[in-house]
Every structure is written in C-alpha cells, then in structure tokens.
Design an enzyme around this catalytic site. Structure first.
Site, PDB file in Angstrom:
ATOM      1  N   LEU A 146       0.855  -3.316   6.313  1.00 34.43           N
ATOM      2  CA  LEU A 146       0.406  -2.141   7.038  1.00 34.43           C
ATOM      3  C   LEU A 146      -1.082  -1.958   6.757  1.00 34.43           C
ATOM      4  O   LEU A 146      -1.531  -2.228   5.637  1.00 34.43           O
ATOM      5  CB  LEU A 146       1.168  -0.884   6.608  1.00 34.43           C
ATOM      6  N   ASP A 147      -1.822  -1.512   7.755  1.00 33.10           N
ATOM      7  CA  ASP A 147      -3.240  -1.231   7.530  1.00 33.10           C
ATOM      8  C   ASP A 147      -3.395  -0.223   6.404  1.00 33.10           C
ATOM      9  O   ASP A 147      -2.510   0.601   6.157  1.00 33.10           O
ATOM     10  CB  ASP A 147      -3.888  -0.671   8.802  1.00 33.10           C
ATOM     11  N   THR A 148      -4.527  -0.265   5.746  1.00 31.55           N
ATOM     12  CA  THR A 148      -4.749   0.634   4.609  1.00 31.55           C
ATOM     13  C   THR A 148      -4.583   2.092   4.996  1.00 31.55           C
ATOM     14  O   THR A 148      -3.998   2.887   4.258  1.00 31.55           O
ATOM     15  CB  THR A 148      -6.157   0.405   4.031  1.00 31.55           C
ATOM     16  N   HIS A 194      -3.673  -4.819  13.094  1.00 28.39           N
ATOM     17  CA  HIS A 194      -4.134  -3.606  13.790  1.00 28.39           C
ATOM     18  C   HIS A 194      -3.659  -3.572  15.242  1.00 28.39           C
ATOM     19  O   HIS A 194      -4.332  -3.008  16.108  1.00 28.39           O
ATOM     20  CB  HIS A 194      -5.661  -3.505  13.762  1.00 28.39           C
TER      21      HIS A 194
END
Length: 336
Positions: A200-202, A285
């Site tokens: 998962l993106d930060t 993303h």
C-alpha cells in the site's frame, strides 16, 4: 564438687557402650561402622568364599595383575556397539499408528471442540484429499493431507495469517533502513518471520495481509488469479455521470491502460465525494493515477477489502488473526 570424668583408678566411664567397645577390642573384630563393604571389581576380603567374586584369579583373594588398556578399550567398544544398535521398527499392529486423529487436527486448527469436530464428520462436511470422511477415528498427516470443511481448506499447518489496518504514514516494508514506521513494527515478538502480501502507498490506509505462507502470498498478488481489491477515495466534485463508465472502459496511463471492475458513489456532501473503486490491477499508485488522469485527484484513500477479506470495523493500527473460514476463502480464491 563436679566429677572430672576420670577416677583415681584410671578407668574411663564414657557410657553404657564402653564394655562393648572393650569386648570388640579383645576379640579383634572391627566395629560395625569400621567394617568394609567392597563393591565392584576391586580386591575383595572374601575372595576365597564360595560364590564371591575372585579378584584377577589370585589365590586367597589376592588381586591379580591389572588388565591392559587395549583390552579395556575393546570391552568399551563392545558395550557401545551393543547399545548403539539401530532401533528395530515394530509392525504397526504393535506400535503407534501413523498420523493424528482427524477431529484432533480440526480442533487444533480452530474449528471447534473435538466433540464439535466429530459432529462435522458425522454430518459429512469434512473431506480429506478430495474424499468425504464419514467414519470417526481417521488418521491424517497435517503437513501432507488436504483437509477441507464445507469445501474450504483448513489451515492445519503452522502457517500464520493476519490482517492489519495500516495507518497513513506507515511504509509497506517489514524493515526500513531510514527508521520510518513500517509494517514490522506491528508484528514484533512473533515466533516466525512474516511478510506482507502486496503493498500500500505510504499515505494510503486500509487492509494489508501478512503471512508466512509463501505460495498463497505469491498467488494473491499474481495477475493470473485476478484477486480484486476495493478502495474508498475522497475526491472533489462535481462528477460527470459517465465517470464510472470511463474508469471501466479504461484510463490511458504512461504504462498502459488501467480498468476498474466496479465504481459507485458512496456519499456526496456538496463538492465532497466518497467513491468506491474495485479493480484487480496491482500496479503502483493505480487508483490515485486513474482518478487523477480522469481529472479528480484523490485527497484520501483507504483499501477496504482484499479479495474476500473485508476491513470491517477494524480500528486503524490494529492487527487481527484471520479465521479458518477466511483463510479457506483466500485459498479457494487462488485455487489452493
């Protein structure tokens, strides 16, 4: 005046046992506490007695010559060889049967008490290696046999499966060389090493799976199996009516087309929209890039489900262990 213990005649009065001591001295026999009780192969005082061990073949109990070291070594080797023989395997009739009882394996896997697991077997809801089990007492090997309940695989091996509600700002790695908060901070003190399923993106929140089952993790992220993920995105409107159609038909990105499997508006307050996007893509993303390309940058993004596993009301930063039913659903999703 107190007596000094010695009289003028030179006699010593030490108590009632004095006469016994004098008698033993006259006869020449030692007192009981002074007698020797030899044990083992040393010189014996009774070597000439019948049945007593004779020392080295000497007469009258006299010790014979010491045995050579080579002979002692040979005796030691024979003794070791006698005790180091391989264990003889008894027939199964006389030894323990192989495997574990099926109801015991099911109970340990969390399917209920042993009695409840026996009822599952009586109801023909359990199958082993593709065959329904109808009799009690069947023995299985949890590491090799495939066990299912109601068509769902039971995780009988020593595998672990967790779901974490990842907060924003946490890096999707088990260790971070820069010292940032990462997934590994939530699974410390575990007996075995875990790894994350996908990323998962930060700044993206939501569900991420952690396990030590390598094959399951590989299949869940492989495009061949097309496991769907669902996201909630906060964006600014107004939205065109055909936004969902655009996303389903495909959005052109720099690395190719990206298509959504499902789109719907969950909530709308003025210009603030909360939309749900479902897709099986796993590119970096991907949701943010699709909506931004369509003209609606994402303010906040939360992944609410990974395949059949839903986030539900799990709080941010909380880690929970998946149930056996959930594990079975995951395995069925990727044909395990």
């Amino acid at each position: 005046m107190r007596s000094s213990g010695r009289n003028s005649g030179g006699k010593n009065y030490r108590g009632a046992g004095n006469s016994r001591d004098d008698k033993q001295k006259r006869t020449g026999r030692p007192r009981p506490e002074e007698r020797r009780y030899d044990v083992g192969g040393g010189p014996k005082s009774d070597g000439g007695r019948k049945g007593g061990p004779k020392a080295g073949g000497g007469r009258g109990g006299k010790p014979g010559p010491a045995r050579p070291r080579e002979y002692e070594a040979q005796i030691e080797e024979r003794n070791r060889a006698r005790h180091d023989k391989p264990q003889v395997k008894l027939p199964k009739t006389f030894g323990e049967q192989e495997g574990e009882r099926l109801q015991k394996v099911l109970a340990r896997a969390g399917m209920g008490s042993r009695r409840a697991c026996e009822e599952l077997i009586d109801q023909a809801r359990v199958e082993v290696n593709g065959k329904i089990v109808t009799e009690q007492g069947m023995r299985v090997d949890p590491e090799k046999d495939e066990i299912k309940v109601d068509g769902l695989t039971v995780a009988t091996q020593s595998y672990l499966f967790f779901a974490l509600n990842k907060p924003a700002g946490v890096v999707s790695t088990m260790e971070d060389p820069d010292g940032r908060q990462c997934l590994g901070d939530y699974v410390t003190n575990r007996e075995t090493r875990l790894f994350h399923v996908g990323r998962l993106d930060t700044e993206t929140e939501g569900i991420i799976l952690l396990t030590n089952h390598g094959e399951l993790a590989h299949r869940l992220t492989h495009p061949r199996y097309g496991v769907k993920k669902t996201y909630l995105a906060a964006i600014q409107g107004p939205l065109p009516r055909d936004l969902g159609k655009q996303l389903k038909n495909g959005i052109q990105l720099e690395d190719g087309y990206a298509r959504a499997d499902h789109f719907r508006v969950v909530q709308n307050t003025g210009k603030n929209y909360l939309v749900e996007v479902t897709l099986h893509e796993g590119r970096k993303h991907i949701v943010r890039r699709m909506l931004a390309e369509a003209g609606f940058p994402v303010d906040k993004l939360v992944r609410t489900s990974f395949g059949p596993i839903a986030l539900g009301d799990q709080k941010s930063g909380w880690l929970r262990r998946l149930t056996n039913t959930e594990v079975g659903m995951l395995m069925r999703e990727v044909e395990l």
